[in-house]
Design a protein around this motif. Structure first.
Motif, PDB file in Angstrom:
ATOM      1  N   PRO A 160      14.926  34.166  -6.951  1.00 30.64           N
ATOM      2  CA  PRO A 160      13.904  33.250  -6.702  1.00 30.64           C
ATOM      3  C   PRO A 160      13.216  33.010  -8.024  1.00 30.64           C
ATOM      4  O   PRO A 160      12.846  34.067  -9.030  1.00 30.64           O
ATOM      5  N   GLY A 161      12.751  31.772  -8.591  1.00 29.71           N
ATOM      6  CA  GLY A 161      11.925  31.258  -9.665  1.00 29.71           C
ATOM      7  C   GLY A 161      12.965  31.520 -10.899  1.00 29.71           C
ATOM      8  O   GLY A 161      12.304  31.063 -11.883  1.00 29.71           O
ATOM      9  N   LEU A 162      14.312  31.736 -10.975  1.00 31.59           N
ATOM     10  CA  LEU A 162      14.966  31.735 -12.076  1.00 31.59           C
ATOM     11  C   LEU A 162      15.140  30.241 -12.614  1.00 31.59           C
ATOM     12  O   LEU A 162      15.115  30.013 -13.840  1.00 31.59           O
ATOM     13  N   LEU A 163      15.196  29.328 -11.875  1.00 33.83           N
ATOM     14  CA  LEU A 163      15.294  27.827 -12.149  1.00 33.83           C
ATOM     15  C   LEU A 163      14.088  27.088 -11.438  1.00 33.83           C
ATOM     16  O   LEU A 163      13.962  27.287 -10.195  1.00 33.83           O
ATOM     17  N   ASP A 164      13.692  25.999 -12.186  1.00 42.31           N
ATOM     18  CA  ASP A 164      12.641  25.267 -11.434  1.00 42.31           C
ATOM     19  C   ASP A 164      13.275  24.070 -10.905  1.00 42.31           C
ATOM     20  O   ASP A 164      13.834  23.029 -11.744  1.00 42.31           O
ATOM     21  N   GLN A 165      13.412  23.925  -9.776  1.00 44.97           N
ATOM     22  CA  GLN A 165      14.176  22.885  -8.897  1.00 44.97           C
ATOM     23  C   GLN A 165      13.326  21.441  -9.197  1.00 44.97           C
ATOM     24  O   GLN A 165      14.261  20.606  -9.078  1.00 44.97           O
ATOM     25  N   GLN A 166      12.277  21.567  -9.373  1.00 48.04           N
ATOM     26  CA  GLN A 166      11.765  20.063  -9.883  1.00 48.04           C
ATOM     27  C   GLN A 166      12.275  19.608 -11.088  1.00 48.04           C
ATOM     28  O   GLN A 166      12.297  18.348 -11.178  1.00 48.04           O
ATOM     29  N   GLU A 167      12.688  20.309 -11.987  1.00 50.01           N
ATOM     30  CA  GLU A 167      13.347  19.541 -13.293  1.00 50.01           C
ATOM     31  C   GLU A 167      14.586  19.161 -13.036  1.00 50.01           C
ATOM     32  O   GLU A 167      14.884  18.067 -13.649  1.00 50.01           O
ATOM     33  N   PHE A 168      15.191  19.569 -12.160  1.00 48.76           N
ATOM     34  CA  PHE A 168      16.435  19.066 -11.845  1.00 48.76           C
ATOM     35  C   PHE A 168      16.339  17.668 -11.083  1.00 48.76           C
ATOM     36  O   PHE A 168      17.395  16.693 -11.399  1.00 48.76           O
ATOM     37  N   LYS A 169      15.417  17.422 -10.760  1.00 48.54           N
ATOM     38  CA  LYS A 169      15.391  16.049 -10.161  1.00 48.54           C
ATOM     39  C   LYS A 169      14.908  14.929 -11.293  1.00 48.54           C
ATOM     40  O   LYS A 169      15.103  13.665 -11.066  1.00 48.54           O
ATOM     41  N   HIS A 170      14.740  15.285 -12.529  1.00 44.79           N
ATOM     42  CA  HIS A 170      14.430  14.193 -13.445  1.00 44.79           C
ATOM     43  C   HIS A 170      15.403  14.393 -14.614  1.00 44.79           C
ATOM     44  O   HIS A 170      15.112  13.618 -15.697  1.00 44.79           O
ATOM     45  N   ARG A 171      16.637  15.126 -14.579  1.00 40.97           N
ATOM     46  CA  ARG A 171      17.553  15.233 -15.307  1.00 40.97           C
ATOM     47  C   ARG A 171      18.902  14.663 -15.057  1.00 40.97           C
ATOM     48  O   ARG A 171      19.268  14.252 -13.771  1.00 40.97           O
ATOM     49  N   SER A 172      19.843  14.408 -15.841  1.00 41.75           N
ATOM     50  CA  SER A 172      21.159  13.867 -15.605  1.00 41.75           C
ATOM     51  C   SER A 172      21.878  14.860 -15.108  1.00 41.75           C
ATOM     52  O   SER A 172      21.759  16.144 -15.063  1.00 41.75           O
ATOM     53  N   VAL A 173      22.886  14.456 -13.981  1.00 43.21           N
ATOM     54  CA  VAL A 173      23.763  15.369 -13.500  1.00 43.21           C
ATOM     55  C   VAL A 173      24.628  16.338 -14.259  1.00 43.21           C
ATOM     56  O   VAL A 173      24.583  17.517 -14.078  1.00 43.21           O
ATOM     57  N   ARG A 174      24.845  16.007 -15.432  1.00 36.82           N
ATOM     58  CA  ARG A 174      25.270  16.670 -16.564  1.00 36.82           C
ATOM     59  C   ARG A 174      24.587  17.671 -17.129  1.00 36.82           C
ATOM     60  O   ARG A 174      25.009  18.860 -17.133  1.00 36.82           O
ATOM     61  N   GLU A 175      23.270  17.362 -17.445  1.00 33.45           N
ATOM     62  CA  GLU A 175      22.392  18.448 -17.750  1.00 33.45           C
ATOM     63  C   GLU A 175      22.374  19.445 -16.571  1.00 33.45           C
ATOM     64  O   GLU A 175      22.126  20.559 -16.816  1.00 33.45           O
ATOM     65  N   ASN A 176      22.017  19.122 -15.399  1.00 34.01           N
ATOM     66  CA  ASN A 176      21.836  19.945 -14.314  1.00 34.01           C
ATOM     67  C   ASN A 176      22.857  20.802 -14.292  1.00 34.01           C
ATOM     68  O   ASN A 176      22.901  22.133 -14.215  1.00 34.01           O
ATOM     69  N   LEU A 177      24.114  20.428 -14.219  1.00 34.93           N
ATOM     70  CA  LEU A 177      25.325  21.263 -14.173  1.00 34.93           C
ATOM     71  C   LEU A 177      25.592  22.388 -15.453  1.00 34.93           C
ATOM     72  O   LEU A 177      25.724  23.421 -15.152  1.00 34.93           O
ATOM     73  N   GLU A 178      25.332  21.700 -16.359  1.00 27.48           N
ATOM     74  CA  GLU A 178      25.569  22.789 -17.835  1.00 27.48           C
ATOM     75  C   GLU A 178      24.524  23.686 -17.475  1.00 27.48           C
ATOM     76  O   GLU A 178      24.681  25.172 -17.923  1.00 27.48           O
ATOM     77  N   THR A 179      23.274  23.503 -17.197  1.00 25.06           N
ATOM     78  CA  THR A 179      22.011  24.529 -17.103  1.00 25.06           C
ATOM     79  C   THR A 179      22.469  25.574 -15.902  1.00 25.06           C
ATOM     80  O   THR A 179      22.290  26.859 -16.102  1.00 25.06           O
ATOM     81  N   VAL A 180      22.976  25.009 -14.728  1.00 26.15           N
ATOM     82  CA  VAL A 180      23.156  25.865 -13.711  1.00 26.15           C
ATOM     83  C   VAL A 180      24.453  26.874 -13.992  1.00 26.15           C
ATOM     84  O   VAL A 180      24.557  28.108 -13.855  1.00 26.15           O
ATOM     85  N   PHE A 181      25.352  26.316 -14.704  1.00 26.29           N
ATOM     86  CA  PHE A 181      26.753  27.218 -15.105  1.00 26.29           C
ATOM     87  C   PHE A 181      26.234  28.269 -16.315  1.00 26.29           C
ATOM     88  O   PHE A 181      26.501  29.244 -16.271  1.00 26.29           O
ATOM     89  N   LYS A 182      25.416  27.743 -17.091  1.00 23.10           N
ATOM     90  CA  LYS A 182      24.762  28.855 -18.327  1.00 23.10           C
ATOM     91  C   LYS A 182      23.976  29.847 -17.564  1.00 23.10           C
ATOM     92  O   LYS A 182      24.199  30.959 -17.840  1.00 23.10           O
ATOM     93  N   VAL A 183      23.068  29.378 -16.841  1.00 26.14           N
ATOM     94  CA  VAL A 183      22.055  30.561 -16.016  1.00 26.14           C
ATOM     95  C   VAL A 183      22.849  31.425 -15.259  1.00 26.14           C
ATOM     96  O   VAL A 183      22.764  32.618 -15.387  1.00 26.14           O
TER      97      VAL A 183
END
Length: 82
Positions: A45-68
């Motif tokens: 819990p709290g490792l990622l900010d879910q709200q940020e994902f709603k304002h970014r591109s799909v590519r950015e979201n996926l890159e972030t989750v894979f990296k984390v």
């Protein structure tokens, strides 16, 4: 008896529902990166900010989750965003 795939989908739905993410399947529900982020947050819990994902591109979201997932949870990256 319930199949393993159905049991896993139900587990994912339970974990992601609390974070406001609706997972219906193992294909289209994962394309935005929100389901991946919700699973990571269910595990840590709290490792990622879910709200940020709603304002970014799909590519950015996926890159972030894979990296984390790789850096914080030691889950090797098996997929590419493309």
């Amino acid at each position: 008896m319930m199949s393993t795939k159905i049991a896993l989908l139900q587990w994912v739905q339970e974990k992601t529902k609390a974070l406001g993410v609706n997972v219906q399947d193992f294909s289209s529900s994962w394309r935005s990166g929100l389901a991946f982020a919700a699973i990571i947050n269910a595990l840590r819990p709290g490792l990622l900010d879910q709200q940020e994902f709603k304002h970014r591109s799909v590519r950015e979201n996926l890159e972030t989750v894979f990296k984390v997932a790789e850096m914080e949870l030691k889950i090797p990256r098996l997929l590419e965003v493309q």
